[in-house]
Design an enzyme around this catalytic site. Structure first.
Site, short mmCIF file in Angstrom:
data_model
loop_
_atom_site.label_atom_id
_atom_site.label_comp_id
_atom_site.label_asym_id
_atom_site.label_seq_id
_atom_site.Cartn_x
_atom_site.Cartn_y
_atom_site.Cartn_z
N PRO A 106 -14.30 -16.79 21.61
CG PRO A 106 -15.86 -18.00 20.22
CD PRO A 106 -14.77 -16.77 20.04
CG HIS A 158 -10.20 -26.20 15.93
ND1 HIS A 158 -10.82 -26.36 16.85
CD2 HIS A 158 -9.58 -24.95 15.56
CE1 HIS A 158 -10.66 -25.04 17.54
NE2 HIS A 158 -10.04 -24.31 16.72
CB SER A 172 -8.33 -4.59 15.16
OG SER A 172 -8.86 -5.65 15.18
N GLY A 222 -15.03 -6.72 13.83
CA GLY A 222 -15.25 -6.91 12.35
C GLY A 222 -13.84 -7.10 11.62
CG ASP A 248 -7.98 -34.25 12.10
OD1 ASP A 248 -7.83 -35.38 12.62
OD2 ASP A 248 -8.54 -34.08 10.94
NE ARG A 279 -6.04 -19.78 17.70
CZ ARG A 279 -5.29 -19.12 18.65
NH1 ARG A 279 -4.09 -18.86 18.44
NH2 ARG A 279 -5.90 -19.17 20.09
CG HIS A 331 -8.25 -15.16 17.19
ND1 HIS A 331 -7.91 -15.27 18.46
CD2 HIS A 331 -8.48 -16.34 17.08
CE1 HIS A 331 -7.98 -16.39 19.11
NE2 HIS A 331 -8.52 -17.18 18.19
CG ASP A 332 -9.01 -8.75 11.88
OD1 ASP A 332 -8.93 -7.76 12.59
OD2 ASP A 332 -9.14 -8.57 10.59
CG ASP A 387 -11.20 -3.86 12.47
OD1 ASP A 387 -10.35 -4.95 12.69
OD2 ASP A 387 -11.75 -3.26 13.05
CG ASN A 407 -5.83 -12.75 20.60
OD1 ASN A 407 -6.46 -13.52 20.13
ND2 ASN A 407 -6.03 -11.54 20.36
CG ASP A 431 -9.21 -34.47 6.19
OD1 ASP A 431 -9.40 -33.98 7.37
OD2 ASP A 431 -8.22 -35.36 6.11
#
Length: 321
Positions: free
Chosen positions: A164, A194, A77, A73, A241, A63, A67-68, A75, A95, A249
Site C-alpha cells: 500500500p 505507526h 524475499s 508471503g 507519532d 516494517r 514488506h516481506d 518468505d 522500498n 502504545d
C-alpha cells in the site's frame, strides 16, 4: 498496564489459532525447541543491542517484516540483494531509500548460524526480530509460529503492486489487506505499528500541503520541515507519532482522532469511513489495540509460508544458497 497486556496477548494467541490461514497448521512456536534451543535468546539479544543503539530500529525491523509478508508471503524475499541472476525487492518504489535494518538481521543470522548451522530460516528470524522490536519499545509480546523456509526468488513487480502507498484511500487499504486474508480490524491494528518510527517528507509532503482533514497547526509545523513544497527535502524525517515515537502504545490512534495523522493513509482510518469506529475504540482502549495487534501480527505472519521441502534455509539472508 504490563499485566493487562499479558492477559490480552494470551487471549489474542488463542484467538489467532482459530483465525489462522490454511497453511499455518504447519507452523509452531516450538518448531526449533529441539534443533536450535538458543534461537529466541540470540534474536532477543541482537534486537536488544540494536534498539538500545537506535530505538527507531524496532520500527524499521517491524516494517521489514510487513514488506516481506505482503509480497508473495513471509518468505524473506525482501532480504535478497540484486544480483546478475536475480532482481530483488529492495529497489522497488515502496522500498528504495526507505527500508532499513538489513544489517541487524545479518548480524543475528550470523550468530544463529554459529549456534545452529543450516537450521533456522531468515524468514523466521525476521518474524522473531519484529516481535522483539515491538516488545522492547514497551509493546506486547507473543508466541511466534515458526517453521517458515526461505524463498530462492523475489519479485520487484509484486513489491510495486502489492504494498500500500502512503497516499492510499481507506477503500484501497481495505481491499489490499483483504487480498492477503486480513480484515478491516487487522488493517487498523497493523496500521497502529505507526505508533513507532518515522517517515520521510517524500511520504507525507502532499498531505501537509494539500489535505483538508488535518489539524492546521500540525500541518504548518510539518511544512516547515518539508520545504519547499516542490521537493528538495525528501529525506527529512518526522516521527509518525508525535506523542511517543519510541514507545509502542495507542498514541497513534489518539493522533488520528485529533486529525494529527502524518500520512494520508493514516488519517484515512479516521475520516468519516467504515473503519472509524475501530480507530476510536483503540484510541480509548490501549489494551484492545494490543490484543488485536497481536492477533493481526500472527495472521500476517501466516501469509503463504514456505514449509516442508519448499524453499530452503539460506546461510546468508542476502542471497540464495
Amino acid at each position: 498496564m504490563a499485566a493487562l497486556l499479558m492477559r490480552v496477548v494470551a487471549a489474542a494467541v488463542a484467538v489467532a489459532s482459530v483465525l489462522a490461514l490454511g497453511a499455518v497448521a504447519q507452523l509452531s512456536p516450538t518448531f526449533y525447541d529441539g534443533s536450535c534451543p538458543s534461537l529466541q535468546s540470540i534474536v532477543r539479544s541482537g534486537m536488544t543491542s540494536a534498539v538500545q543503539s537506535e530505538p527507531r530500529m524496532g520500527a524499521s525491523i517491524l516494517r521489514l517484516f510487513f514488506h516481506d509478508c505482503f509480497v508473495n508471503g513471509c518468505d524473506a524475499s525482501v532480504l535478497l540483494d540484486d544480483s546478475s541472476t536475480l532482481t530483488g525487492e529492495k529497489n522497488a518504489a515502496p522500498n528504495a531509500n526507505s527500508l532499513r535494518g538489513f544489517e541487524v538481521i545479518d548480524a543475528i543470522k550470523s550468530r544463529v548460524e554459529a549456534a545452529c548451522p543450516g537450521t533456522v530460516s531468515c524468514a523466521d528470524i525476521l518474524a522473531l526480530a519484529a516481535r522483539d522490536g515491538v516488545n522492547l519499545l514497551s509493546g506486547p509480546t507473543w508466541a511466534v509460529p515458526l517453521g517458515r523456509r526461505d524463498t530462492r526468488t523475489a519479485s520487484q513487480a509484486a513489491a510495486n503492486s502489492n504494498l500500500p502507498s502512503p497516499s492510499s484511500s481507506a477503500a484501497t487499504l481495505v481491499s489490499a489487506f483483504a487480498s492477503k486474508g486480513l480484515d478491516s480490524r487487522d488493517l487498523v491494528a497493523l496500521s497502529g505499528a505507526h505508533t513507532i518510527g518515522s517517515a520521510r517528507c517524500a511520504s507525507f509532503r502532499s498531505r501537509v500541503y494539500n489535505d483538508s482533514n488535518i489539524n492546521a497547526g500540525f500541518a504548518t509545523k510539518r511544512r516547515q520541515i518539508c520545504q519547499p513544497q516542490s521537493g528538495g527535502s525528501d529525506g527529512n524525517l518526522v516521527p509518525l507519532d508525535a506523542m511517543s515515537s519510541v514507545k509502542f502504545d495507542n498514541g497513534y490512534f489518539r493522533n488520528l482522532v485529533g486529525q494529527f495523522g502524518l500520512l494520508h493513509s493514516d488519517q484515512e482510518l479516521f475520516g468519516g469511513g467504515a473503519v472509524d469506529s475501530i480507530t476510536a475504540q483503540y484510541a480509548r482502549n490501549g489494551g484492545a489495540f494490543a490484543r488485536d495487534f497481536v492477533t493481526a501480527m500472527i495472521k500476517m505472519g501466516n501469509i503463504s509460508p514456505l514449509t516442508g521441502s519448499n524453499g530452503e534455509i539460506r546461510s546468508n539472508c542476502r542471497k540464495p544458497n
